[in-house]
Design a protein around this motif. Structure first.
Motif, PDB file in Angstrom:
ATOM      1  N   THR A 106       0.831  -1.215   0.000  1.00 52.13           N
ATOM      2  CA  THR A 106       0.000   0.000   0.000  1.00 52.13           C
ATOM      3  C   THR A 106       0.862   1.261   0.000  1.00 52.13           C
ATOM      4  OG1 THR A 106      -1.575  -1.258   1.314  1.00 52.13           O
ATOM      5  CG2 THR A 106      -1.931   1.114   1.178  1.00 52.13           C
ATOM      6  N   THR A 107       1.916   1.265   0.799  1.00 53.93           N
ATOM      7  CA  THR A 107       2.744   2.465   0.914  1.00 53.93           C
ATOM      8  C   THR A 107       3.296   2.842  -0.454  1.00 53.93           C
ATOM      9  OG1 THR A 107       3.384   1.763   3.127  1.00 53.93           O
ATOM     10  CG2 THR A 107       4.754   3.458   2.096  1.00 53.93           C
ATOM     11  N   GLU A 108       3.888   1.878  -1.148  1.00 56.19           N
ATOM     12  CA  GLU A 108       4.450   2.206  -2.458  1.00 56.19           C
ATOM     13  C   GLU A 108       3.344   2.584  -3.442  1.00 56.19           C
ATOM     14  OE1 GLU A 108       6.991  -0.722  -4.538  1.00 56.19           O
ATOM     15  OE2 GLU A 108       6.404   0.422  -6.308  1.00 56.19           O
ATOM     16  N   LEU A 216      -8.529   5.372  -2.389  1.00 52.88           N
ATOM     17  CA  LEU A 216      -8.862   4.497  -1.259  1.00 52.88           C
ATOM     18  C   LEU A 216      -7.662   3.671  -0.818  1.00 52.88           C
ATOM     19  CD1 LEU A 216     -11.352   3.528   0.413  1.00 52.88           C
ATOM     20  CD2 LEU A 216     -11.561   1.662  -1.236  1.00 52.88           C
ATOM     21  N   ASP A 217      -7.301   3.813   0.450  1.00 53.53           N
ATOM     22  CA  ASP A 217      -6.319   2.926   1.072  1.00 53.53           C
ATOM     23  C   ASP A 217      -7.096   1.701   1.571  1.00 53.53           C
ATOM     24  OD1 ASP A 217      -4.845   1.561   2.964  1.00 53.53           O
ATOM     25  OD2 ASP A 217      -3.987   3.353   3.890  1.00 53.53           O
ATOM     26  N   ALA A 218      -6.933   0.599   0.856  1.00 50.38           N
ATOM     27  CA  ALA A 218      -7.714  -0.605   1.173  1.00 50.38           C
ATOM     28  C   ALA A 218      -6.852  -1.650   1.881  1.00 50.38           C
ATOM     29  CB  ALA A 218      -8.329  -1.165  -0.103  1.00 50.38           C
ATOM     30  N   HIS A 242       0.527  -8.733   1.079  1.00 49.00           N
ATOM     31  CA  HIS A 242       0.928  -9.522   2.269  1.00 49.00           C
ATOM     32  C   HIS A 242      -0.110  -9.477   3.382  1.00 49.00           C
ATOM     33  CE1 HIS A 242       2.207  -6.240   5.060  1.00 49.00           C
ATOM     34  NE2 HIS A 242       2.340  -5.583   3.942  1.00 49.00           N
ATOM     35  N   LYS A 243      -0.984  -8.448   3.377  1.00 49.14           N
ATOM     36  CA  LYS A 243      -2.060  -8.412   4.382  1.00 49.14           C
ATOM     37  C   LYS A 243      -3.263  -9.235   3.901  1.00 49.14           C
ATOM     38  CE  LYS A 243      -0.874  -3.688   5.786  1.00 49.14           C
ATOM     39  NZ  LYS A 243      -0.169  -3.766   7.045  1.00 49.14           N
ATOM     40  N   ALA A 244      -3.219  -9.651   2.626  1.00 47.69           N
ATOM     41  CA  ALA A 244      -4.321 -10.410   2.032  1.00 47.69           C
ATOM     42  C   ALA A 244      -3.854 -11.828   1.702  1.00 47.69           C
ATOM     43  CB  ALA A 244      -4.829  -9.690   0.785  1.00 47.69           C
TER      44      ALA A 244
HETATM   45  C1  LIG Z   1      -4.438   1.421   6.684  1.00 48.20           C
HETATM   46  C2  LIG Z   1      -3.031   1.113   6.262  1.00 48.20           C
HETATM   47  N1  LIG Z   1      -2.508   1.749   5.224  1.00 48.20           N
HETATM   48  C3  LIG Z   1      -1.263   1.500   4.777  1.00 48.20           C
HETATM   49  C4  LIG Z   1      -0.462   0.565   5.388  1.00 48.20           C
HETATM   50  C5  LIG Z   1       0.918   0.296   4.855  1.00 48.20           C
HETATM   51  O1  LIG Z   1       0.969  -0.980   4.308  1.00 48.20           O
HETATM   52  P1  LIG Z   1       2.363  -1.585   3.758  1.00 48.20           P
HETATM   53  O2  LIG Z   1       3.300  -1.537   4.925  1.00 48.20           O
HETATM   54  O3  LIG Z   1       2.023  -2.969   3.352  1.00 48.20           O
HETATM   55  O4  LIG Z   1       2.806  -0.736   2.645  1.00 48.20           O
HETATM   56  C6  LIG Z   1      -0.958  -0.127   6.493  1.00 48.20           C
HETATM   57  C7  LIG Z   1      -0.124  -1.106   7.189  1.00 48.20           C
HETATM   58  O5  LIG Z   1      -0.343  -1.479   8.302  1.00 48.20           O
HETATM   59  C8  LIG Z   1      -2.284   0.144   6.940  1.00 48.20           C
HETATM   60  O6  LIG Z   1      -2.807  -0.481   7.987  1.00 48.20           O
END
Ligand SMILES: Cc1ncc(COP(=O)(O)O)c(C=O)c1O
Length: 402
Positions: A106-108, A216-218, A242-244
């Motif tokens: 998500t961050t990237e 949207l940050d999903a 990785h969260k999925a």
């Molecule tokens: C709502 C939300 N956005 C973004 C992130 C960042 O995800 P990643 O570290 O997989 O890039 C997280 C990670 O915990 C998160 O909970």
């Protein structure tokens, strides 16, 4: 204003279904004495995902988009098929037009939108809404775009997203007053990573009007509940594989390509994370077969059980919505994340105590933006493999510390 209702949902007859799914996670069956309650940080992987990775590496491994021999062609196809897999998983209503770009998470993904798309969309005097009490990953990139544009003489105003203090939900009424015709980009989160609430995205669209771009940050919703783009009316979705249930270093951005310029991630990005992409396709298959609607019911029921249990323990303060929420409630719902503090024991110490009983939870500020909580807390985050027994055992250990 959204409100909280108190209902106690029980997992009921889903127990058999869940036991069969949990049995597919070797790291969990291999450690029956431990309870992994940190799935919002990263999720465990089912055997089907591990098998897909092993099969790919032992039968097909090659680079994608380079080479004309069969392994290279197959790898290229797997990458392209996974783009379509992501579209189908998200119920993309217009897959011919949308783009899917693979990222490390998500961050990237959010950074890529902020760096490669947003500067070409905004003009002097525009406003962007930034969710200042959400995850840092959904704050910093937008502020960086604002700074970058200012250096070039384009001035963009940041409107901090308003929140309701009691629930941690967005304040849609105040947002509707704040947002005007110059509010062109709105960053939001689907499920809050600390408060656990579903942030009610359709109401964000109502508040900001039909023309603003919604990103949207999903990270905490993909794989946890059905996410249907047909019902969301958003322009970008970023999530972490990785969260999925997929491998670390995998993720994607979906771009609708309906408002503003086309999303064309810039620069040469080199060899894709083919193994991560293969794992993502397998994880989405697994999640779909399990049923994201059932996964949601399961984790919401467990979160309700934990929230209701905590409410009876005076030593604890629950962050966000104070009571549990039914899956069929018309108001904001708490998903499978419950965050709390002990009124006297520090959260770091509580984490050590809990681990001495086998519980793995997160104890810090959870990368929340500076407008969020000012002190540390304990976060319990669930997935389909989490059990009623884990929640009940956790509650009884917490009760001994009251
Ligand atoms: C709502 C939300 N956005 C973004 C992130 C960042 O995800 P990643 O570290 O997989 O890039 C997280 C990670 O915990 C998160 O909970």
């Amino acid at each position: 204003m959204t409100s909280c209702v108190n209902t106690t949902a029980g997992p009921g007859e889903s127990g058999e279904w869940q036991r069969a799914l949990r049995a597919q996670f070797p790291i969990l069956t291999g450690h029956p004495d431990l309870a992994y309650l940190d799935s919002a940080a990263t999720a465990q992987k089912p055997q089907a995902v591990l098998d897909a990775v092993q099969t790919y590496l032992t039968t097909t491994n090659a680079n994608a988009g380079r080479g004309t021999y069969p392994w290279a062609n197959r790898t290229t196809s797997l990458v392209e098929e996974t783009r379509d897999r992501v579209r189908r998983f998200l119920r993309d209503p217009d897959p011919e037009r949308s783009a899917v770009h693979f990222t490390s998470g998500t961050t990237e993904g959010l950074r890529t939108i902020a760096r490669d798309w947003l500067p070409g969309f905004l003009v002097d005097g525009d406003e962007i809404v930034v969710p200042v009490a959400d995850h840092q990953a959904n704050i910093e990139p937008w502020l960086e775009t604002q700074r970058q544009l200012a250096r070039q003489g384009t001035h963009v105003r940041v409107l901090p997203m308003p929140y309701q203090q009691a629930s941690g939900d967005y304040d849609h009424t105040v947002l509707a007053r704040l947002a005007g015709p110059r509010t062109r980009f709105v960053a939001v989160t689907h499920v809050h990573h600390v408060y656990g609430g579903d942030m009610n995205i359709p109401r964000i669209r109502e508040a900001v009007g039909p023309d603003a771009v919604i990103c949207l940050d999903a990270a905490q919703s993909i794989g946890h509940l059905p996410v249907s783009l047909a019902g969301l009316d958003v322009d970008f979705v970023a999530f972490s594989g990785h969260k999925a249930l997929a491998l670390p270093g995998s993720g994607a951005v979906w771009a609708r390509q309906a408002r503003g310029p086309r999303f064309v991630p810039g620069g040469w990005s080199g060899t894709p994370h083919t193994v991560g992409i293969v794992s993502l396709a397998a994880a989405l298959d697994w999640l779909e077969a399990a049923g994201t609607d059932r996964i949601e019911r399961w984790t919401v029921a467990l979160a309700s059980r934990l929230t209701d249990g905590l409410r009876h323990l005076d030593a604890y303060e629950i962050l966000g919505c104070q009571t549990s929420l039914a899956a069929d409630s018309p108001v904001q719902r708490r998903q499978g994340i419950v965050t709390f503090r002990h009124r006297e024991i520090g959260s770091g110490d509580l984490g050590f105590i809990l681990f001495s009983h086998g519980f793995m939870v997160r104890c810090d500020q959870h990368c929340q933006g500076s407008a969020g909580e000012s002190s540390e807390s304990v976060r319990v985050s669930l997935h389909v493999y989490s059990t009623v027994e884990e929640i009940d055992r956790l509650l009884s250990v917490l009760a001994t510390l009251g």
